[in-house]
Design a protein around this motif. Structure first.
Motif, PDB file in Angstrom:
ATOM      1  N   GLN A 199       0.824  -1.204   0.000  1.00 14.89           N
ATOM      2  CA  GLN A 199       0.000   0.000   0.000  1.00 14.89           C
ATOM      3  C   GLN A 199       0.859   1.255   0.000  1.00 14.89           C
ATOM      4  O   GLN A 199       0.581   2.213  -0.725  1.00 14.89           O
ATOM      5  CB  GLN A 199      -0.930  -0.002   1.215  1.00 14.89           C
ATOM      6  N   GLU A 201       3.764   1.607  -1.175  1.00 17.54           N
ATOM      7  CA  GLU A 201       4.409   1.757  -2.483  1.00 17.54           C
ATOM      8  C   GLU A 201       3.433   2.188  -3.564  1.00 17.54           C
ATOM      9  O   GLU A 201       3.835   2.761  -4.578  1.00 17.54           O
ATOM     10  CB  GLU A 201       5.057   0.425  -2.886  1.00 17.54           C
ATOM     11  N   THR A 202       2.147   1.928  -3.349  1.00 14.18           N
ATOM     12  CA  THR A 202       1.144   2.162  -4.385  1.00 14.18           C
ATOM     13  C   THR A 202       0.348   3.442  -4.185  1.00 14.18           C
ATOM     14  O   THR A 202       0.034   4.152  -5.145  1.00 14.18           O
ATOM     15  CB  THR A 202       0.159   0.968  -4.442  1.00 14.18           C
ATOM     16  N   LEU A 203       0.001   3.742  -2.939  1.00 16.12           N
ATOM     17  CA  LEU A 203      -0.856   4.894  -2.671  1.00 16.12           C
ATOM     18  C   LEU A 203      -0.171   6.210  -3.038  1.00 16.12           C
ATOM     19  O   LEU A 203       1.038   6.369  -2.809  1.00 16.12           O
ATOM     20  CB  LEU A 203      -1.242   4.934  -1.184  1.00 16.12           C
ATOM     21  N   PRO A 204      -0.897   7.160  -3.578  1.00 15.37           N
ATOM     22  CA  PRO A 204      -0.309   8.452  -3.924  1.00 15.37           C
ATOM     23  C   PRO A 204       0.377   9.151  -2.748  1.00 15.37           C
ATOM     24  O   PRO A 204       1.355   9.874  -2.957  1.00 15.37           O
ATOM     25  CB  PRO A 204      -1.518   9.262  -4.423  1.00 15.37           C
ATOM     26  N   VAL A 205      -0.120   8.951  -1.532  1.00 18.14           N
ATOM     27  CA  VAL A 205       0.485   9.631  -0.385  1.00 18.14           C
ATOM     28  C   VAL A 205       1.721   8.906   0.142  1.00 18.14           C
ATOM     29  O   VAL A 205       2.425   9.421   1.007  1.00 18.14           O
ATOM     30  CB  VAL A 205      -0.530   9.813   0.761  1.00 18.14           C
ATOM     31  N   GLY A 206       1.987   7.694  -0.327  1.00 15.24           N
ATOM     32  CA  GLY A 206       3.203   6.983   0.040  1.00 15.24           C
ATOM     33  C   GLY A 206       3.198   6.336   1.410  1.00 15.24           C
ATOM     34  O   GLY A 206       4.264   5.995   1.936  1.00 15.24           O
ATOM     35  N   GLY A 236      -5.963   8.105   1.430  1.00 12.51           N
ATOM     36  CA  GLY A 236      -4.639   8.215   0.839  1.00 12.51           C
ATOM     37  C   GLY A 236      -4.616   8.100  -0.671  1.00 12.51           C
ATOM     38  O   GLY A 236      -3.573   7.892  -1.274  1.00 12.51           O
ATOM     39  N   GLY A 237      -5.796   8.201  -1.305  1.00  7.88           N
ATOM     40  CA  GLY A 237      -5.884   8.098  -2.756  1.00  7.88           C
ATOM     41  C   GLY A 237      -6.198   6.698  -3.257  1.00  7.88           C
ATOM     42  O   GLY A 237      -6.119   6.435  -4.452  1.00  7.88           O
ATOM     43  N   LEU A 240      -8.372   6.154  -6.216  1.00  5.94           N
ATOM     44  CA  LEU A 240      -7.871   6.608  -7.512  1.00  5.94           C
ATOM     45  C   LEU A 240      -7.136   5.512  -8.269  1.00  5.94           C
ATOM     46  O   LEU A 240      -6.839   5.681  -9.455  1.00  5.94           O
ATOM     47  CB  LEU A 240      -6.913   7.791  -7.306  1.00  5.94           C
ATOM     48  N   LEU A 241      -6.831   4.413  -7.589  1.00  6.48           N
ATOM     49  CA  LEU A 241      -6.006   3.361  -8.208  1.00  6.48           C
ATOM     50  C   LEU A 241      -6.800   2.539  -9.214  1.00  6.48           C
ATOM     51  O   LEU A 241      -8.008   2.378  -9.084  1.00  6.48           O
ATOM     52  CB  LEU A 241      -5.430   2.463  -7.118  1.00  6.48           C
TER      53      LEU A 241
END
Length: 241
Positions: A199, A201-206, A236-237, A240-241
């Motif tokens: 998560q 590594e993937t989420l826009p917020v890091g 955390g976005g 959007l994924l």
């Protein structure tokens, strides 16, 4: 908002997002009633908040409507009600989903939140706030979350209608994504660590979320008197994924 003049009930206040909400409100000097199922767990959780605001703990089974009615009659008038009640069942791919477990998931989250909201209405200030905690699973198409999405989507589908029916009471919700709380402790430690790493590594917020992130969003909805019928995606976005 002057929290010193506000009385808030937080259901599910002994851990995770609920406890983070209680802590935030205590720091703001609100009068808080934190509700949890287990008195010992509740006492331990609230011990660290001594000297911060006015916080009391009440043990209550929120699946018991008669107990909820007695509780709200005893607590008296309140300004805000926050519902962070949740369960741990209902996940899995649909072809293999245990529907009995999904039913238990509804019984642990959907019905207690509705029962508590309805039972609390007589105690709530007419222009106060009622805030639910749902989950981003209710608004994404993520394999393995159809059951969880059904539980949380059912709650979210009611927010706008309740906001209109119960006005001027403000009705809102926060829809969290992956948040590091005890909810994830049912998974083996290695599985949880791998999922959180993926998560991050993937989420826009890091990063994955923290309970305090959700509490911050909840407090915003409670304080902003121009917000009603809203669902804040605190994810955390993820959506959007």
């Amino acid at each position: 908002m002057n929290w010193q003049n506000q009385k808030v009930v937080v259901l599910g206040g002994s851990s995770g997002m609920g406890l983070a909400m209680v802590s935030r409100l205590a720091a703001a000097n609100a009068n808080v009633v934190a509700v949890g199922r287990d008195q010992g767990k509740l006492d331990k959780a609230l011990a660290g908040l001594e000297g911060r605001g006015h916080v009391v703990g009440e043990a209550l089974d929120c699946s018991d409507r008669a107990a909820l009615d007695r509780f709200f009659a005893r607590v008296g008038a309140i300004d805000h009600l926050v519902l962070t009640l949740s369960g741990g069942e209902g996940g899995g791919r649909f072809s293999e989903l245990d529907l009995t477990a999904l039913r238990r998931g509804f019984e642990a989250k959907f019905w207690p939140q509705l029962e508590a909201a309805q039972a609390g209405l007589p105690a709530l200030r007419r222009d106060g706030s009622l805030t639910f905690v749902t989950s981003i699973s209710g608004r994404i198409a993520n394999p393995g979350t159809a059951g969880l999405g059904a539980i949380n989507g059912a709650l979210e589908s009611m927010i706008g209608t309740l906001a209109r029916e119960l006005a001027p009471l403000r009705v809102n919700a926060v829809s969290p994504g992956v948040v590091d709380t005890a909810w994830w402790d049912k998974f083996p430690a290695g599985v949880k660590a791998d999922l959180f790493r993926q998560q991050a590594e993937t989420l826009p917020v890091g990063r994955v979320g923290h309970a305090e992130d959700v509490a911050h969003a909840l407090q915003f909805l409670m304080e902003n008197t121009f917000m009603t019928g809203a669902i804040i995606e605190c994810d955390g976005g993820f959506r959007l994924l």
